[in-house]
Design a protein around this motif. Structure first.
Motif, PDB file in Angstrom:
ATOM      1  N   ASP A  98      35.124 125.284  58.720  1.00  0.00           N
ATOM      2  CA  ASP A  98      35.454 124.723  57.407  1.00  0.00           C
ATOM      3  C   ASP A  98      35.820 123.252  57.541  1.00  0.00           C
ATOM      4  O   ASP A  98      36.417 122.819  58.535  1.00  0.00           O
ATOM      5  N   ARG A  99      35.489 122.477  56.528  1.00  0.00           N
ATOM      6  CA  ARG A  99      35.903 121.075  56.428  1.00  0.00           C
ATOM      7  C   ARG A  99      37.200 121.026  55.629  1.00  0.00           C
ATOM      8  O   ARG A  99      37.297 121.658  54.562  1.00  0.00           O
ATOM      9  N   LYS A 149      40.589 122.881  51.630  1.00  0.00           N
ATOM     10  CA  LYS A 149      39.166 122.839  51.982  1.00  0.00           C
ATOM     11  C   LYS A 149      38.446 121.805  51.118  1.00  0.00           C
ATOM     12  O   LYS A 149      38.757 121.639  49.938  1.00  0.00           O
ATOM     13  N   ILE A 150      37.480 121.127  51.726  1.00  0.00           N
ATOM     14  CA  ILE A 150      36.664 120.165  50.994  1.00  0.00           C
ATOM     15  C   ILE A 150      35.193 120.520  51.163  1.00  0.00           C
ATOM     16  O   ILE A 150      34.802 121.181  52.118  1.00  0.00           O
ATOM     17  N   SER A 151      34.403 120.057  50.223  1.00  0.00           N
ATOM     18  CA  SER A 151      32.978 120.372  50.236  1.00  0.00           C
ATOM     19  C   SER A 151      32.215 119.358  51.087  1.00  0.00           C
ATOM     20  O   SER A 151      32.701 118.254  51.350  1.00  0.00           O
ATOM     21  N   PRO A 152      30.978 119.705  51.493  1.00  0.00           N
ATOM     22  CA  PRO A 152      30.156 118.768  52.279  1.00  0.00           C
ATOM     23  C   PRO A 152      29.800 117.499  51.505  1.00  0.00           C
ATOM     24  O   PRO A 152      29.375 116.514  52.105  1.00  0.00           O
ATOM     25  N   THR A 153      29.988 117.500  50.183  1.00  0.00           N
ATOM     26  CA  THR A 153      29.667 116.312  49.389  1.00  0.00           C
ATOM     27  C   THR A 153      30.701 115.205  49.571  1.00  0.00           C
ATOM     28  O   THR A 153      30.433 114.050  49.237  1.00  0.00           O
ATOM     29  N   GLU A 317      39.244 117.183  43.870  1.00  0.00           N
ATOM     30  CA  GLU A 317      38.152 117.513  42.959  1.00  0.00           C
ATOM     31  C   GLU A 317      37.509 116.262  42.379  1.00  0.00           C
ATOM     32  O   GLU A 317      36.276 116.200  42.229  1.00  0.00           O
ATOM     33  N   GLU A 320      35.344 114.800  45.126  1.00  0.00           N
ATOM     34  CA  GLU A 320      34.129 115.591  45.337  1.00  0.00           C
ATOM     35  C   GLU A 320      33.104 115.349  44.239  1.00  0.00           C
ATOM     36  O   GLU A 320      31.889 115.388  44.488  1.00  0.00           O
ATOM     37  N   LYS A 321      33.569 115.090  43.032  1.00  0.00           N
ATOM     38  CA  LYS A 321      32.658 114.828  41.912  1.00  0.00           C
ATOM     39  C   LYS A 321      32.206 113.371  41.862  1.00  0.00           C
ATOM     40  O   LYS A 321      31.355 113.015  41.042  1.00  0.00           O
TER      41      LYS A 321
END
Length: 361
Positions: A98-99, A149-153, A317, A320-321
């Motif tokens: 996980d990132r 947790k963070i997304s791959p974006t 968030e 990420e956006k």
């Protein structure tokens, strides 16, 4: 590899070298650090300002209300982003691969302040880079509740550069200023991490951010960061320029990030009726405020400290956006941490944050 501080002093006191890999307990998460960043508070910790001067001012051994004393040796770096490489037996929120990004202001759910809705003032909790080891290392271990947790974006550099600055700025804009659509907000010291974050968040809330600068070279960078109007405070007509921009009404809010008495006074004088002033820096300085300032315009003055877990969730968030981004002035290997501190202390044209890569040579 890691950087440890064994005594207070200049950048030469930051010791880069080989240290044991951190052990993990049943509730801990071990993270391979891909990026961390340097902040003004790292400098305050390194020089001993927090330990010495805050302690004298507050009467607390740790220097800050509700925090343990600053221990030595210490590993600085509040911000950290990387990959989970191992977890303890009781961890169920993340898994290897996980990132994640570290919470810069973790909360203690049992603290009376958290129960009162003041998670940013939570006591009985350790802060990374202050009372527990921070991100200046290739590996760090912390309890699972200290990670998101963070997304791959979302890039590791953005995550590491933005969390502390943007989360605190979000607490200021949404929680202390209560900024609303069409509000005009004056931001001094706007070229720093929290300043550039505040510019963006005011704009995102539908407001109009004004930035101040003493350097004409920074004006265009501040406009790119979100400022709709830049005021040269070296000019004698800085207050008049703000009044003209606001059609004589003044600003709805002001955030002061420099600690300079003259700029605090500028914020107060530039305020409209019912406006809100948030002094953030210059912790050992007095605010040049008179009772008549409060009474004549029903001025509000709000203190600011840290951010809530929800502020940090919102910032992740938004990052990420792609709705907010943090300008990155420089990226250096962790081995050049001393140079990063010197750059932050002395650069005349720095806008944004300095990121460190622990695995770069």
């Amino acid at each position: 590899k890691a950087v440890r501080l064994f005594e207070f002093g200049g950048p030469d006191k930051l010791n880069y070298g080989d240290y044991p890999e951190p052990a993990i307990g049943p509730d801990d998460v071990l993270v391979k650090v891909i990026a961390t960043s340097v902040s003004r508070w790292d400098i305050k910790y390194r020089t001993g300002e927090v330990h010495q001067f805050y302690g004298k001012a507050t009467g607390h051994q740790g220097g800050i209300h509700g925090r343990r004393a600053f221990p030595m040796p210490m590993q600085l770096g509040r911000d950290v982003a990387g990959d989970v490489v191992a977890v303890g037996a009781d961890v169920d929120s993340v898994k290897p691969g996980d990132r994640v990004v570290g919470l810069v202001h973790p909360e203690n759910p049992s603290s009376v302040n958290t129960i009162r809705g003041l998670g940013n003032l939570s006591t009985g909790v350790d802060l990374p880079g202050h009372t527990m080891f921070g991100g200046y290392a290739q590996y760090v271990a912390r309890p699972q509740s200290y990670w998101i947790k963070i997304s791959p974006t979302l890039s590791f550099d953005q995550a590491a550069a933005a969390m502390w600055a943007c989360s605190t700025a979000h607490h200021i804009v949404a929680g202390r200023l209560n900024a609303r659509m069409n509000d005009i907000v004056l931001i001094t010291g706007a070229s720093g991490g929290m300043g550039t974050a505040t510019l963006q968040l005011v704009k995102l809330a539908g407001g109009t951010p004004i930035a101040t600068t003493r350097s004409a070279r920074k004006a265009e960078a501040l406009k790119r960061a979100g400022a709709e109007f830049v005021v040269d405070t070296s000019a004698s007509d800085a207050l008049q320029a703000i009044r003209e921009f606001t059609h004589g009404e003044g600003v709805d809010g002001a955030v002061e990030y420099t600690g300079a008495t003259a700029l605090m006074r500028l914020c107060i004088d530039a305020m409209r009726f019912g406006g809100t002033f948030c002094p953030v820096a210059g912790e050992m300085n007095e605010v040049p405020l008179r009772v008549i300032d409060l009474v004549s315009r029903e001025l509000n003055v709000h203190g600011v400290r840290a951010s809530t877990r929800n502020d940090q969730r919102i910032v992740v968030e938004l990052l990420e956006k792609g709705r907010i981004t943090m300008p990155i002035h420089a990226v250096l290997p962790l081995s050049q941490v001393g140079e990063a501190h010197r750059l932050l202390e002395s650069s005349e044209d720095l806008v944004g944050r300095i990121v460190l890569h622990p695995w770069d040579s």
